[in-house]
Design a protein around this motif. Structure first.
Motif, PDB file in Angstrom:
ATOM      1  N   GLU A 118      55.354  29.639  40.898  1.00  0.00           N
ATOM      2  CA  GLU A 118      56.065  28.359  41.543  1.00  0.00           C
ATOM      3  C   GLU A 118      56.098  28.768  42.866  1.00  0.00           C
ATOM      4  OE1 GLU A 118      59.860  28.489  39.502  1.00  0.00           O
ATOM      5  OE2 GLU A 118      59.107  27.097  37.907  1.00  0.00           O
ATOM      6  N   GLU A 119      56.133  30.076  43.453  1.00  0.00           N
ATOM      7  CA  GLU A 119      55.992  30.533  44.917  1.00  0.00           C
ATOM      8  C   GLU A 119      54.662  30.263  45.413  1.00  0.00           C
ATOM      9  OE1 GLU A 119      58.320  31.390  46.941  1.00  0.00           O
ATOM     10  OE2 GLU A 119      60.027  31.741  45.632  1.00  0.00           O
ATOM     11  N   LEU A 120      53.792  30.549  44.541  1.00  0.00           N
ATOM     12  CA  LEU A 120      52.415  30.374  44.754  1.00  0.00           C
ATOM     13  C   LEU A 120      52.084  28.699  45.300  1.00  0.00           C
ATOM     14  CD1 LEU A 120      50.579  32.838  42.636  1.00  0.00           C
ATOM     15  CD2 LEU A 120      50.708  32.883  45.199  1.00  0.00           C
ATOM     16  N   TRP A 121      52.494  27.988  43.844  1.00  0.00           N
ATOM     17  CA  TRP A 121      52.285  26.509  44.449  1.00  0.00           C
ATOM     18  C   TRP A 121      52.739  26.104  45.491  1.00  0.00           C
ATOM     19  CZ3 TRP A 121      53.714  26.292  38.422  1.00  0.00           C
ATOM     20  CH2 TRP A 121      52.725  26.539  37.555  1.00  0.00           C
ATOM     21  N   ALA A 122      54.218  26.619  45.786  1.00  0.00           N
ATOM     22  CA  ALA A 122      54.919  25.974  46.997  1.00  0.00           C
ATOM     23  C   ALA A 122      54.143  26.111  48.170  1.00  0.00           C
ATOM     24  CB  ALA A 122      56.136  26.602  47.246  1.00  0.00           C
ATOM     25  N   SER A 123      53.187  27.045  48.230  1.00  0.00           N
ATOM     26  CA  SER A 123      52.407  27.035  49.401  1.00  0.00           C
ATOM     27  C   SER A 123      50.892  26.777  49.171  1.00  0.00           C
ATOM     28  CB  SER A 123      52.432  28.906  49.803  1.00  0.00           C
ATOM     29  OG  SER A 123      53.838  29.280  50.093  1.00  0.00           O
ATOM     30  N   ASN A 124      50.928  25.986  48.047  1.00  0.00           N
ATOM     31  CA  ASN A 124      49.323  25.438  47.854  1.00  0.00           C
ATOM     32  C   ASN A 124      48.320  26.291  47.681  1.00  0.00           C
ATOM     33  OD1 ASN A 124      50.239  22.412  48.100  1.00  0.00           O
ATOM     34  ND2 ASN A 124      50.379  22.903  50.378  1.00  0.00           N
ATOM     35  N   VAL A 125      48.758  27.680  46.852  1.00  0.00           N
ATOM     36  CA  VAL A 125      47.932  28.535  46.536  1.00  0.00           C
ATOM     37  C   VAL A 125      47.792  28.664  45.106  1.00  0.00           C
ATOM     38  CG1 VAL A 125      47.309  31.051  46.368  1.00  0.00           C
ATOM     39  CG2 VAL A 125      48.688  30.149  48.272  1.00  0.00           C
ATOM     40  N   ILE A 126      46.394  28.532  44.715  1.00  0.00           N
ATOM     41  CA  ILE A 126      45.963  28.488  43.061  1.00  0.00           C
ATOM     42  C   ILE A 126      45.926  29.808  42.555  1.00  0.00           C
ATOM     43  CG2 ILE A 126      44.380  27.527  41.698  1.00  0.00           C
ATOM     44  CD1 ILE A 126      43.761  25.443  43.342  1.00  0.00           C
ATOM     45  N   PRO A 127      46.655  29.959  41.437  1.00  0.00           N
ATOM     46  CA  PRO A 127      46.271  31.274  40.751  1.00  0.00           C
ATOM     47  C   PRO A 127      45.364  31.267  39.888  1.00  0.00           C
ATOM     48  CG  PRO A 127      48.376  30.350  39.853  1.00  0.00           C
ATOM     49  CD  PRO A 127      47.978  29.272  40.947  1.00  0.00           C
ATOM     50  N   VAL A 128      44.661  32.354  39.853  1.00  0.00           N
ATOM     51  CA  VAL A 128      43.340  32.523  38.914  1.00  0.00           C
ATOM     52  C   VAL A 128      43.792  33.466  38.156  1.00  0.00           C
ATOM     53  CG1 VAL A 128      41.049  32.933  38.731  1.00  0.00           C
ATOM     54  CG2 VAL A 128      41.730  31.808  40.530  1.00  0.00           C
ATOM     55  N   ALA A 129      44.097  33.439  36.554  1.00  0.00           N
ATOM     56  CA  ALA A 129      44.599  34.136  35.603  1.00  0.00           C
ATOM     57  C   ALA A 129      43.540  34.843  34.770  1.00  0.00           C
ATOM     58  CB  ALA A 129      45.710  33.556  34.836  1.00  0.00           C
ATOM     59  N   ASN A 130      43.463  36.074  34.461  1.00  0.00           N
ATOM     60  CA  ASN A 130      42.549  36.503  33.392  1.00  0.00           C
ATOM     61  C   ASN A 130      43.413  37.713  32.646  1.00  0.00           C
ATOM     62  OD1 ASN A 130      40.433  37.393  32.054  1.00  0.00           O
ATOM     63  ND2 ASN A 130      39.250  37.964  33.995  1.00  0.00           N
ATOM     64  N   GLU A 131      42.875  38.106  31.636  1.00  0.00           N
ATOM     65  CA  GLU A 131      43.631  39.256  31.048  1.00  0.00           C
ATOM     66  C   GLU A 131      43.157  40.420  31.751  1.00  0.00           C
ATOM     67  OE1 GLU A 131      44.345  41.343  26.836  1.00  0.00           O
ATOM     68  OE2 GLU A 131      42.764  40.052  26.787  1.00  0.00           O
ATOM     69  N   ASN A 132      44.290  41.522  31.921  1.00  0.00           N
ATOM     70  CA  ASN A 132      44.122  42.780  32.631  1.00  0.00           C
ATOM     71  C   ASN A 132      43.202  43.802  31.803  1.00  0.00           C
ATOM     72  OD1 ASN A 132      43.946  44.747  34.569  1.00  0.00           O
ATOM     73  ND2 ASN A 132      46.493  45.006  34.366  1.00  0.00           N
ATOM     74  N   ASP A 133      42.139  43.475  31.515  1.00  0.00           N
ATOM     75  CA  ASP A 133      41.222  44.506  30.467  1.00  0.00           C
ATOM     76  C   ASP A 133      41.151  45.742  30.885  1.00  0.00           C
ATOM     77  OD1 ASP A 133      40.077  42.367  28.629  1.00  0.00           O
ATOM     78  OD2 ASP A 133      39.144  41.518  30.489  1.00  0.00           O
ATOM     79  N   VAL A 134      41.429  46.208  32.221  1.00  0.00           N
ATOM     80  CA  VAL A 134      41.297  47.530  32.422  1.00  0.00           C
ATOM     81  C   VAL A 134      42.468  48.504  31.794  1.00  0.00           C
ATOM     82  CG1 VAL A 134      41.416  49.094  34.526  1.00  0.00           C
ATOM     83  CG2 VAL A 134      40.265  46.832  34.660  1.00  0.00           C
ATOM     84  N   VAL A 135      43.652  47.817  31.700  1.00  0.00           N
ATOM     85  CA  VAL A 135      44.814  48.456  31.066  1.00  0.00           C
ATOM     86  C   VAL A 135      45.101  47.884  29.787  1.00  0.00           C
ATOM     87  CG1 VAL A 135      45.279  49.599  33.397  1.00  0.00           C
ATOM     88  CG2 VAL A 135      46.345  47.348  32.578  1.00  0.00           C
ATOM     89  N   SER A 136      44.837  46.939  29.496  1.00  0.00           N
ATOM     90  CA  SER A 136      45.464  46.270  28.227  1.00  0.00           C
ATOM     91  C   SER A 136      45.188  47.102  26.972  1.00  0.00           C
ATOM     92  CB  SER A 136      44.755  44.675  27.758  1.00  0.00           C
ATOM     93  OG  SER A 136      45.246  43.801  28.810  1.00  0.00           O
ATOM     94  N   ASP A 137      46.230  47.279  26.156  1.00  0.00           N
ATOM     95  CA  ASP A 137      46.026  47.947  24.909  1.00  0.00           C
ATOM     96  C   ASP A 137      45.345  47.369  23.929  1.00  0.00           C
ATOM     97  OD1 ASP A 137      47.249  48.848  22.250  1.00  0.00           O
ATOM     98  OD2 ASP A 137      48.114  50.188  23.504  1.00  0.00           O
ATOM     99  N   LEU A 138      44.630  47.867  22.987  1.00  0.00           N
ATOM    100  CA  LEU A 138      43.809  47.237  22.282  1.00  0.00           C
ATOM    101  C   LEU A 138      44.465  46.324  21.143  1.00  0.00           C
ATOM    102  CD1 LEU A 138      40.821  46.758  21.236  1.00  0.00           C
ATOM    103  CD2 LEU A 138      40.972  49.153  19.886  1.00  0.00           C
ATOM    104  N   GLU A 139      45.504  46.819  20.817  1.00  0.00           N
ATOM    105  CA  GLU A 139      46.220  46.259  19.760  1.00  0.00           C
ATOM    106  C   GLU A 139      47.046  45.039  20.100  1.00  0.00           C
ATOM    107  OE1 GLU A 139      48.367  49.366  17.419  1.00  0.00           O
ATOM    108  OE2 GLU A 139      46.855  50.205  16.532  1.00  0.00           O
ATOM    109  N   LEU A 140      47.169  45.037  21.521  1.00  0.00           N
ATOM    110  CA  LEU A 140      48.133  44.164  21.935  1.00  0.00           C
ATOM    111  C   LEU A 140      47.397  43.029  23.030  1.00  0.00           C
ATOM    112  CD1 LEU A 140      51.196  46.190  22.832  1.00  0.00           C
ATOM    113  CD2 LEU A 140      50.925  44.782  21.036  1.00  0.00           C
ATOM    114  N   LYS A 141      46.104  42.895  22.872  1.00  0.00           N
ATOM    115  CA  LYS A 141      45.182  42.290  23.582  1.00  0.00           C
ATOM    116  C   LYS A 141      45.147  40.776  23.170  1.00  0.00           C
ATOM    117  CE  LYS A 141      40.893  42.823  24.573  1.00  0.00           C
ATOM    118  NZ  LYS A 141      40.990  42.775  26.154  1.00  0.00           N
TER     119      LYS A 141
END
Length: 344
Positions: A118-141
């Motif tokens: 919501e803070e990003l949108w208030a400043s007209n910034v677009i979030p680009v989401a992705n999974e954090n593959d570098v640290v994500s636990d295999l069983e919780l991906k």
């Protein structure tokens, strides 16, 4: 927020070339179309492509878990730099949002994530989401980014969710795009090609599975072809791709989060009496539990299945499954309160 929320998911196959390099022509097209939509929507882009972009820098890459993590570490800044470059002419800034499963299974962390967006949108910034593959636990991906996009859409109360594909949408048995789906059922699921791309984790089965969840939560979904001219803009207007119609849903936000974003740790089998009570929006009592199929602790989320092992609901436990002894079943021990149960 006054604007409706739009979530658009781009898979690796959609934004990369045959060799795995990022397709800058596609990314430039995405930026142009999304820039046209920013005045109307608060937008989240969910983008794969980091592993595909980074793996060429690793000698003898074979796709092991550690290699995928290393490729993601290389590819994430490359992916974001391309998005930033092509959004820059429209004076739109991009923010990186690397997500893990726990950000959705813990409601406090989820609400913090939502506040950040919501803070990003208030400043007209677009979030680009992705999974954090570098640290994500295999069983919780996440199973793939189709799931991540759906969790964001449902949890944030999006009005529309778009899935891009390398084809034009869901194809029927004659190879033609199915223009509209009133309800995603087994007949529709049977049309899905079970193949996955060489660079991605998902496929049409994944898209339809998560589209079914999103539509049940009242969100419209469009599966569209990334190579279609003005594919995003035409998908918004329903003029291209496969439009999956939203279903009626009056759940409050917390129950939508519970149904889609929580990390399920346990499972119980219930009898017909408990099933009837749940359908009447009553609590789950120990007397109606036939067996514990997977253990859970108090406060954790578990699935409730009927005698045919169909998942009928998810619930947040008031007590540990260890208390479900024969003695406790003789009493009205409340396993989950009605307010913490969501029928599926």
């Amino acid at each position: 927020m006054t604007k409706p929320i739009l979530v658009i998911k781009f898979g690796s196959a959609s934004i990369t070339q045959v060799g795995g390099e990022l397709d800058e022509t596609i990314i430039a097209s995405i930026a142009r179309q999304v820039a046209e939509l920013q005045e109307q929507y608060n937008i989240v882009l969910v983008s794969s492509g980091a592993v595909a972009a980074g793996k060429k820098f690793l000698h003898g890459y074979s796709g092991t878990i550690s290699e995928r993590k290393a490729a993601a570490a290389i590819g994430n800044p490359l992916l974001l730099s391309k998005y930033a470059r092509y959004f820059s002419p429209y004076n739109i800034a991009i923010a990186q949002s690397l997500c893990e499963r726990r950000h959705f299974s813990n409601r406090q962390q989820f609400l913090q994530l939502k506040k950040t967006y919501e803070e990003l949108w208030a400043s007209n910034v677009i979030p680009v989401a992705n999974e954090n593959d570098v640290v994500s636990d295999l069983e919780l991906k996440f199973s793939d980014n189709d799931e991540l996009a759906t969790l964001i859409a449902v949890g944030f109360g999006a009005s529309l969710l778009l899935f891009s594909t390398s084809v034009g949408g869901l194809l029927d048995k004659e190879g033609k795009v199915v223009p509209e789906i009133p309800e995603i059922n087994e007949s529709i699921l049977s049309l899905a090609d079970t193949k996955k791309s060489s660079v991605g984790l998902g496929g049409m089965v994944s898209k339809l599975t998560f589209a079914r969840l999103a539509t049940r939560m009242g969100i419209g979904v469009v599966i569209f072809g990334i190579h279609t001219t003005d594919g995003i803009l035409n998908a918004i207007s329903g003029n291209t791709g496969t439009v999956c119609l939203p279903q009626e849903c009056s759940m409050p936000a917390r129950k939508k989060w519970l149904a889609s974003g929580s990390l399920v740790t346990g499972r119980v089998l219930v009898d017909a009496g408990a099933l009837t009570a749940l359908q009447k929006r009553r609590s789950l009592l120990a007397v109606g539990v036939l067996s514990v199929l997977e253990k859970f602790e108090g406060g954790e989320v578990f699935e409730i299945v009927d005698e045919e092992h169909n998942v009928i609901a998810v619930a947040r436990a008031k007590v540990s499954s260890e208390l479900l002894s024969e003695d406790n079943k003789l009493h009205d021990l409340e396993i989950a309160h009605a307010d913490d149960i969501v029928l599926l």
